[in-house]
Design a protein around this motif. Structure first.
Motif, short mmCIF file in Angstrom:
data_model
loop_
_atom_site.label_atom_id
_atom_site.label_comp_id
_atom_site.label_asym_id
_atom_site.label_seq_id
_atom_site.Cartn_x
_atom_site.Cartn_y
_atom_site.Cartn_z
N ASP A 176 37.16 40.87 60.68
CA ASP A 176 37.28 42.21 60.09
C ASP A 176 36.96 43.32 61.08
OD1 ASP A 176 37.66 41.87 56.91
OD2 ASP A 176 36.43 40.24 57.69
N HIS A 193 39.03 45.38 62.14
CA HIS A 193 39.82 46.54 61.70
C HIS A 193 40.20 47.44 62.88
CE1 HIS A 193 40.24 45.85 57.43
NE2 HIS A 193 39.03 45.34 57.46
N ASP A 231 41.98 40.67 59.52
CA ASP A 231 41.81 42.12 59.41
C ASP A 231 41.59 42.69 60.81
OD1 ASP A 231 42.31 42.25 56.75
OD2 ASP A 231 40.26 42.72 56.14
N HIS A 278 39.33 34.05 54.86
CA HIS A 278 39.37 35.46 54.49
C HIS A 278 39.34 35.57 52.96
CE1 HIS A 278 39.87 39.53 56.25
NE2 HIS A 278 40.22 39.82 55.02
N HIS A 317 36.43 39.20 54.98
CA HIS A 317 37.03 40.09 53.98
C HIS A 317 36.01 40.99 53.29
CE1 HIS A 317 39.70 41.76 51.05
NE2 HIS A 317 38.98 41.31 50.07
N HIS A 345 33.11 41.83 54.41
CA HIS A 345 32.41 42.63 55.42
C HIS A 345 30.89 42.46 55.40
CE1 HIS A 345 35.95 45.65 56.10
NE2 HIS A 345 36.34 44.39 56.07
N GLY A 349 40.29 44.93 50.65
CA GLY A 349 39.12 45.10 51.52
C GLY A 349 39.50 45.01 52.94
MN LIG Z 1 38.35 43.65 56.17
#
Ligand SMILES: [Mn+2]
Ligand SMILES: [Mn+2]
Lengths: 541, 109, 128
Positions: free
Chosen positions: A33, A35, A125, A257, A280, A282, C128
């Motif tokens: 994640d 991002h 992610d 995830h 997912h 976090h 998310g």
């Molecule tokens: Mn995420």
């Protein structure tokens, strides 16, 4: 508080952060994640993160003092800053930003110096969440991660680049596999991605099974990947674990995830999984959580942490694990020069855009939390004013870096909170009844007592309207006292309201991209202030 | 008849005697439920595949009665035993009286 | 509008009488056990118009599937012939909203067993 402890920063060293008594014969390195955050960021962990059913009051649903107490974290320590929310802005000034792929590279290289065949696994992610990832269709992240050399990844937001781009990346650019045991083609119901990969490490066979985000076509626009089906598919996971065991796996690792609560249930129901690298939701947990014989690892988000896990695998089973959640303090860990250069190369074409100052903030801007965050309060305010709406809705995404009070808001900051491929800010009419239905639906996706029925992110954020929620009630009766904030009047089920929002999962939504709406608002305001949000009253927690 | 109705089936070409084989079938068909209304508010008449049968050399494998709650492009997956080489016959019966068939031969080694 | 509801994101219920009648028609009112039948369905439908389900009941002569929340609960009945290698089938069904899907098997000895699974139909959004 004991502010003298803040001087502890001087004593944190890279060696401290990396120190690890290497043990066993297999090392796993987990990152998830991120991002698309190539460079260090601020990221405030949630203040409200409620668990329901079996997860109530259990990690990761502990925040603030409860969290610090559970894990024995000293007040005002670097660990408090990294893992929790209290005094975030003050501690941020002291301990600095976290993350940055060049710092992560230093950590990965150090672990590899210790254990050259360590498995590096990316939970997904990865290709979404920044201006550069949006403008390059994820190519910046693919380039950087190819250089970081993971052994495998799984995915969620990756698919919002559209299936053609995902397949282009997987087939032509990605130098490691994208695994997904739960990804099937819709027409013939056959596996669409490799479910697992076997690695020989330290003389033992380690199977890594990928589990992509199960609720892909529900939480994100299904039209972007119309031929794929996802789902938790617990029976499929059991079957793939068995396949991996039959193929000689002595350790089975699920690169997941699913989100933490789904993984907790899956760990309890599916035998034979030694480690689940969760993603997912976090969550960053300083210790593994043991469910039966399965170790659940939570490595945070936005590049703030890397987990290292050493396994002692003997006689066909995992005898012991040693774990460390390594915080990536950007001012403490030296950047890897090669990776710094590569990151710089990705950002250079967009340098002016990234640096452009749009305004200033008086308030801490953050997103993460079950009900609201100041970033979304700001976005909702912009939607209400720029789109002349009664009510604004902003999705409960868990991604989005923070901005400290007193700082400039740059275009990079704004895009860190909004960059995605379906950003249209719509304006529509909805009845009060429909608004209620939507809130009930989203709340059930977050607070259904069975995690397999929780598809969502955090609760949809609302501007212009307040409500009361009892998270313990069933769907249809959680949400009450919906109120127009400006007048204090109750929302009328039969009346129609002008509603503005963004990130609809429906096709052919019209409106300007959300970042244009928020940019116009910030520029007009000059300096933004976001008052504490008291419009949501929570019961049953 | 419904337009563009096209059956497709997936059967292995070979099997060993008595082996359980997996069969997947799809037929493109709107499966109009009879509950939808058109733009003028008129009910669109029901038009579905109401029965699906599979036989192998005259012996039945499955025989399915379908209702309007079966999705557009009805899909079935099931398992069959093949005692000898022979031919599967798949038959779909439409409300409008049309019958669609497909055949697949399999060799038992 | 930007948010159109294809299916109700709230629990739906058919008339109990319709469900009971469909069951009675199949079982003749016999008692139903719960062992020996597995119904597999997604916890959350990706698309309420095409929800994959799988039924398996070793030794069944026939399996009937009901969508207990649809306006018309009957979905279909699978009869297994002598060349069915397993009393198993998978298909795709329409669900009008969040509800229990039910499968009832008539075993070769004339007894009945049933299983059900809740499938949620949701508006979605907010990842998310
Ligand atoms: Mn995420
Ligand atoms: Mn995710």
């Amino acid at each position: 508080g004991n502010w003298s402890r803040l001087s502890a920063q001087q004593s944190i060293t890279q060696d401290d952060l990396l120190s690890f008594d290497t043990t066993g014969n297999v090392s796993l390195i987990h990152i998830t994640d991120i991002h698309a955050q190539l460079v260090p960021v601020w990221f405030r962990e949630p203040q409200i993160n409620l668990g329901v059913g079996d997860a109530a009051g259990q990690p990761p649903h502990l925040t603030g003092a409860d969290f610090l107490q559970r894990y024995g974290i000293e007040p005002n320590s670097s660990a408090q800053y990294a893992l929790s929310y209290p005094d975030f802005a003050a501690l941020a000034g002291e301990y600095g930003r976290m993350g940055g792929v060049d710092r992560i590279a230093t950590v990965v290289n150090a672990i590899r110096a210790d254990r050259p065949d360590a498995l590096l696994l990316d939970g997904g992610d990865t290709w979404q969440g920044s201006l550069t990832a949006l403008r390059t269709d994820g190519q910046d992240m693919v380039n950087v991660f190819n250089a970081l050399r993971p052994d495998a990844m799984t995915a969620h937001w990756e698919f919002t680049l559209g299936i053609e781009r995902v397949m282009d990346i997987v087939e032509n650019h990605l130098e490691f596999p994208l695994l997904g045991a739960n990804i099937f083609d819709v027409e013939w119901d056959e596996p669409a991605f490799e479910p697992f990969k076997m690695f020989e490490r330290g003389g033992v066979q380690v199977a890594v099974i990928g589990q992509a985000f199960p609720y892909m076509p529900i939480a994100n626009p299904g039209y972007m990947f119309p031929d794929l089906s996802f789902g938790v598919r617990e029976a499929r996971m059991a079957e793939v674990v068995q396949q991996a065991r039959d193929a000689g796996a002595e350790a089975v690792v699920v690169l997941s995830h699913n989100g933490f609560d789904v993984d907790r249930k899956m760990a309890a129901n599916v035998p034979g999984i030694d480690v689940i690298l969760t993603g997912h939701t976090h969550d960053a947990l300083p210790e593994p959580l043991l469910v039966g014989k399965t170790h659940l690892i939570a490595s945070g988000s936005h590049g703030k942490f890397v987990s290292r896990l050493d396994l002692d695998v003997r006689d066909g089973e995992v005898k012991s694990v040693a774990h460390k959640l390594i915080p990536i303090f950007a001012d403490v860990i030296a950047p890897d020069p090669q990776m710094s250069a590569l990151v710089e190369e990705q950002r250079a074409p967009f340098a002016d855009d990234l640096a452009e100052v749009l305004g200033k903030t008086d308030s801490l801007l953050y997103r993460r939390g079950n009900f609201n965050g100041t970033w979304d309060d700001l976005i909702c305010q912009a939607l209400l004013e720029e789109r002349e709406a009664d009510i604004a809705l902003s999705p409960g995404f868990r991604w989005g870096a923070s901005v400290l009070p007193g700082q400039d808001i740059t275009r990079e900051d704004l895009m860190n909170a909004t960059a995605m491929s379906y950003p249209e800010a719509y304006r529509t009419e909805m009845t009060g009844e429909m608004l209620h239905t939507i809130l009930e639906d989203v709340a059930d996706n977050l607070f259904h007592p069975d995690p397999y029925y929780q598809q969502g992110g955090d609760m949809v954020r609302v501007g212009g309207m307040g409500y009361r929620i009892d998270i313990g009630k069933p769907q249809g009766s959680r949400i009450t006292e919906m109120t127009v904030l400006t007048t204090g009047e109750a929302i009328d089920p039969a009346r129609s309201y002008a509603v503005a929002g963004w990130a609809s999962v429906n096709p052919e939504v019209e409106g300007p991209p959300i970042w244009d709406v928020v940019e116009a608002y910030i520029k007009r305001e000059g300096t933004v202030s976001v008052a504490p949000n008291t419009s949501v009253v929570v019961d049953g927690a | 008849m419904a337009d563009g109705v096209k059956p497709r089936v997936r059967v292995p070409k070979e099997a060993s005697a008595g082996e359980a084989i997996q069969i997947k079938t799809l037929i493109s068909h709107p499966m109009e439920s009879g509950q939808r209304k058109d733009d003028d508010g008129n009910t669109i008449p029901r038009s579905i595949i109401n029965r699906f049968t599979v036989e192998f050399e005259g012996e039945n494998v499955i025989d399915v009665m379908l209702e309007p709650a079966i999705s557009t492009n009805p899909y079935f997956e099931f398992e069959a035993t093949v005692p000898t080489s022979g031919t599967f016959v798949f038959t779909w019966y439409d409300d409008d009286g049309d019958v669609y068939t497909e055949e697949k031969a399999i060799t038992v080694a | 509008g930007a948010l159109t509801l294809a299916a109700l994101p709230m629990p739906v219920f058919a008339a109990t009488a319709d469900v009971d009648a469909a069951i009675a028609e199949f079982t003749g009112g016999a008692e139903m056990g719960a062992d020996g039948i597995i119904l597999t369905a997604p916890e959350i439908a990706e698309n309420g118009n095409t929800v994959p389900i799988e039924v398996s009941a070793p030794g069944a002569a026939a399996i009937m599937v009901l969508a207990t929340g649809n306006p018309t609960p009957k979905v279909g009945t699978i009869n297994f012939g002598p060349l069915a290698a397993a009393q198993f089938a998978s298909t795709r069904i329409r669900l009008a909203g969040t509800q229990d899907v039910m499968a009832i098997a008539r075993m070769q000895d004339g007894s009945f067993v049933q299983a059900s699974a809740e499938v949620k139909v949701t508006i979605g959004g907010c990842g998310g």
